[in-house]
Design an enzyme around this catalytic site. Structure first.
Site, short mmCIF file in Angstrom:
data_model
loop_
_atom_site.label_atom_id
_atom_site.label_comp_id
_atom_site.label_asym_id
_atom_site.label_seq_id
_atom_site.Cartn_x
_atom_site.Cartn_y
_atom_site.Cartn_z
N GLU A 106 0.83 -1.22 0.00
CA GLU A 106 0.00 0.00 0.00
C GLU A 106 0.86 1.27 0.00
O GLU A 106 0.34 2.36 0.22
CB GLU A 106 -0.94 0.02 1.20
N HIS A 129 -3.42 2.18 8.27
CA HIS A 129 -4.44 1.40 7.56
C HIS A 129 -4.73 0.14 8.35
O HIS A 129 -3.80 -0.56 8.77
CB HIS A 129 -3.95 1.04 6.15
N HIS A 131 -7.80 -3.26 9.08
CA HIS A 131 -9.02 -3.98 8.68
C HIS A 131 -9.95 -4.09 9.89
O HIS A 131 -9.98 -5.12 10.58
CB HIS A 131 -8.65 -5.37 8.16
N GLU A 160 -18.57 10.57 21.62
CA GLU A 160 -17.18 10.88 21.24
C GLU A 160 -17.03 11.15 19.74
O GLU A 160 -16.13 11.86 19.32
CB GLU A 160 -16.25 9.72 21.63
N HIS A 201 -13.32 -3.35 2.83
CA HIS A 201 -11.87 -3.58 2.96
C HIS A 201 -11.32 -3.10 4.31
O HIS A 201 -10.77 -3.88 5.07
CB HIS A 201 -11.14 -2.90 1.80
ZN LIG Z 1 -5.87 -3.59 3.59
#
Ligand SMILES: [Zn+2]
Length: 253
Positions: A106, A129, A131, A160, A201
């Site tokens: 990525e 990043h 998941h 929040e 994703h």
């Molecule tokens: Zn990912």
């Protein structure tokens, strides 16, 4: 070196939390941090980038290694990450740490985000990043693959969210991970948000350090979890009222 050790300490902490939350199956998830101090190491091996990032000229990034597991990063961040220096033209990079670790797949998205941040001159230096199960699950519900509806839900579920993420999240429709297309869509989204939610994703967040990136993700993950807990108990949540949200949004810190 002590400044770099501090960064490894932050990575260890955040990788450990992500792992404990179950957001890191196999080698899922990655980080990047733009260093705010010098590192003298050099390499004469240059690796071309498919897109140029002129605003990142000569910048050094600490990034997670390709294929590295979050649970291993949490145990040994030095061996599972690497440092890269962007070339003076911004069209290639070199790996300046020893070993055979290469950057996350990525990397194009991470660099595109850092380039956008440098262009606008804001102070975010970290990109995470992950998941996040609850957030991925939300994007499997067609109704919430709509930025407005998605944010209405997330803001209503937990005080929040509006207090710390008043602009909510940006929604990015499904595209191939690692592609220039998803990198471009993510940049556009992060111009107006601190968090981009990738359909089916995961999530990207940006902040001044990775602990704060984690906090942003943790807050909206909790909102999504509250929604699913109520739904699984057989009732849709009542949600905070407009008046309550307005009052929460006016709190000054
Ligand atoms: Zn990912």
């Amino acid at each position: 070196m002590s400044l770099l050790l501090d960064k490894y300490g932050e990575i260890l902490n955040v990788a450990s939390l992500i792992q404990k939350n179950g957001w890191a199956e196999k080698n899922a998830g990655n980080f990047s941090i733009k260093l705010d101090f010098e590192d003298d190491r050099v390499s004469d091996v240059s690796i071309p980038l498919s897109t140029s990032f002129p605003m990142l000229s000569n910048s050094v990034f600490l990034v997670t290694g390709r294929g590295k597991r979050m649970r291993d990063i949490a145990k040994n961040p030095i061996e599972n990450t690497l440092l890269i220096r962007i070339s003076s033209k911004g069209d290639s990079y070199s790996i300046i740490t020893d070993g055979d670790v290469v950057p996350t797949s990525e990397l194009p998205t991470h660099l595109a985000i850092h380039n956008m941040i440098a262009e606008r001159g804001s102070d975010e230096r970290a990109v995470v990043h992950s998941h996040v199960t609850e957030l991925i699950a939300l994007t499997h519900i067609k109704e919430y693959c709509n930025q407005k509806k998605l944010n209405n839900l997330l803001l209503q579920m937990h005080p929040e969210t509006i207090m710390f993420i008043p602009k909510g999240v940006g929604f990015v429709p499904f595209m191939m991970p690692g592609s220039t297309e998803i990198a471009n869509a993510t940049i556009e989204t992060l111009k107006n948000h601190q968090i981009a939610l990738w359909e089916k994703h995961g999530v990207f967040s940006i902040a001044d350090n990775i602990n704060n990136c984690y906090d942003l993700i943790d807050i909206i993950a909790k909102s999504a979890k509250i929604y699913f807990l109520c739904a699984s108990a057989g009732t849709l949540p009542q949600g905070l009222s407009e008046k309550q949200l307005q009052e929460l949004g006016e709190i000054e810190f």
